[in-house]
Design an enzyme around this catalytic site. Structure first.
Site, short mmCIF file in Angstrom:
data_model
loop_
_atom_site.label_atom_id
_atom_site.label_comp_id
_atom_site.label_asym_id
_atom_site.label_seq_id
_atom_site.Cartn_x
_atom_site.Cartn_y
_atom_site.Cartn_z
N ASN A 1 7.93 -7.94 -9.34
CA ASN A 1 6.74 -7.47 -10.83
C ASN A 1 6.35 -6.30 -10.83
OD1 ASN A 1 4.22 -8.03 -11.51
ND2 ASN A 1 3.16 -8.91 -10.06
N TRP A 2 6.43 -5.84 -11.89
CA TRP A 2 6.53 -4.24 -12.77
C TRP A 2 4.55 -4.18 -12.50
CZ3 TRP A 2 10.88 -3.01 -16.86
CH2 TRP A 2 11.60 -3.37 -16.20
N LYS A 3 4.04 -5.44 -12.26
CA LYS A 3 2.39 -4.92 -13.11
C LYS A 3 2.45 -4.37 -15.14
CE LYS A 3 1.35 -6.03 -8.43
NZ LYS A 3 0.63 -5.79 -7.17
N HIS B 1 -1.44 -14.97 -10.52
CA HIS B 1 -1.57 -13.72 -9.49
C HIS B 1 -2.53 -13.52 -9.14
CE1 HIS B 1 -0.75 -10.01 -7.54
NE2 HIS B 1 0.35 -9.75 -7.80
N GLU C 1 -4.16 -10.41 -8.70
CA GLU C 1 -5.08 -9.83 -9.67
C GLU C 1 -5.61 -10.46 -10.79
OE1 GLU C 1 -1.56 -6.80 -9.95
OE2 GLU C 1 -2.60 -6.34 -7.75
N GLU D 1 0.99 -14.77 -1.22
CA GLU D 1 0.38 -13.41 -0.98
C GLU D 1 -0.63 -13.29 -0.93
OE1 GLU D 1 3.49 -11.25 -4.03
OE2 GLU D 1 1.63 -12.30 -5.63
N GLY E 1 -0.23 -4.20 -1.99
CA GLY E 1 -0.64 -3.57 -2.47
C GLY E 1 -0.83 -2.37 -1.97
N SER F 1 3.65 -6.20 0.20
CA SER F 1 3.59 -4.71 0.77
C SER F 1 5.20 -5.08 1.06
CB SER F 1 2.94 -4.33 1.76
OG SER F 1 2.07 -3.97 1.06
N GLY G 1 6.02 -6.30 -5.69
CA GLY G 1 5.76 -5.74 -7.41
C GLY G 1 6.08 -3.42 -6.73
N GLY G 2 5.02 -2.93 -5.11
CA GLY G 2 5.48 -1.47 -5.84
C GLY G 2 6.84 -1.18 -5.66
P1 PGA Z 1 2.67 -4.99 -3.81
O1 PGA Z 1 2.43 -6.30 -4.37
O2 PGA Z 1 4.04 -5.51 -2.90
O3 PGA Z 1 2.82 -3.94 -4.12
O4 PGA Z 1 2.09 -5.23 -2.48
C1 PGA Z 1 2.92 -7.39 -5.26
C2 PGA Z 1 2.69 -8.25 -5.68
O5 PGA Z 1 1.32 -8.18 -6.35
O6 PGA Z 1 3.08 -9.00 -6.31
#
Ligand code: PGA
Length: 247
Positions: free
Chosen positions: A8-10, A94, A96, A164, A170, A208, A229-230
């Site tokens: 997930n590049w966000k 998600h 966010e 999640e 994050g 994470s 994500g990251g």
């Molecule tokens: P993260 O994000 O791996 O940076 O914690 C995961 C996500 O939000 O899908």
């Protein structure tokens, strides 16, 4: 079993950095496996879709409009458009999006409906906040999120859910294997009930996930993959996670 890994590049990337990252990923056979996909910003779906042509790595979107029909919905991208761009998966709900865009149960159910109707697979994200975890109400909080879209899951052949925990996204805090196993067991039991015993259920963990903790997460029999994500923005991290998924 080969795991599903979705990066997930966000809201990250530019054309040049996207191409450089994909060049590195596609050069690694483990990343171009059938169960790897990248969820990229909608502005770059065209760029990445063209780059992935002829590869097994799949394209995913990070969100979809609650509106299905073309029309006067400025700024929106419909499920039919995402399917037209070659998306295989779409993230829905998600944390966010839930936090910053106040997505209601009704909106999430509509999004799930349109994604399935356009022959893509929604990746429905659920997870408790830190307050819910600390109060002990975390299982009920997460199962309520499944109930919110239960009518859209009922009778489906395939359902993908990503657990999640909001406090692990994050933050560098990863849920412990026992915490992941517990929640995945509850989710699977609820999904069998909602979607039916013949449904092909994939339960991903996200929060994470990194190269140095992925092995213990993937060692859990309850985990079918990861939403990353990251670490998905870093080619070497991503390669190690994809390699762990194929073991
Ligand atoms: P993260 O994000 O791996 O940076 O914690 C995961 C996500 O939000 O899908």
């Amino acid at each position: 079993m080969v795991k599903l890994v979705i990066g997930n590049w966000k809201m990250h990337g530019r054309q040049a950095s996207n191409s450089a990252l994909l060049d590195e990923l596609l050069a690694a056979p483990c990343c171009d496996a059938v169960n790897v996909a990248v969820a990229v910003p909608s502005a770059y779906l065209g760029q990445i879709g063209v780059r992935l042509a002829g590869h097994r790595m799949g394209l995913a979107a990070q969100d979809v409009s609650r509106f299905a029909e073309d029309g006067a919905f400025t700024g929106e991208v419909s499920a039919a458009m995402l399917a037209d761009m070659g998306c295989r998966y779409v993230l829905v709900g998600h944390s966010e999006r839930r936090q910053y865009f106040a997505e209601s149960a009704e909106v999430l159910a509509a999004k799930m409906h349109h994604v399935y109707a356009s022959e893509m697979l929604p990746v429905y994200c659920v997870g408790e906040t830190l307050a819910e975890r600390e109060s002990g109400r975390y299982v009920a909080a997460v199962l309520k999120q499944l109930d919110d879209v239960a009518v859209e899951l009922a009778g489906r052949e395939q359902v993908i859910v990503a657990y999640e925990p909001v406090w692990a996204i994050g933050t560098g805090l990863v849920a412990s294997p026992a915490q992941v196993a517990e929640m995945h067991e509850k989710l699977r039991a609820a999904l069998v009930h909602i979607a039916g015993a013949s449904c092909n259920i994939s339960l991903l963990y996200g929060g994470s996930v990194k190269a140095d903790n992925v092995d213990e997460i993937f060692a859990l029999p309850q985990v079918d993959g990861a939403l990353v994500g990251g670490a998905s923005l870093n080619a070497s991290q991503c390669r190690k996670i994809c390699l762990a998924a194929s073991n």
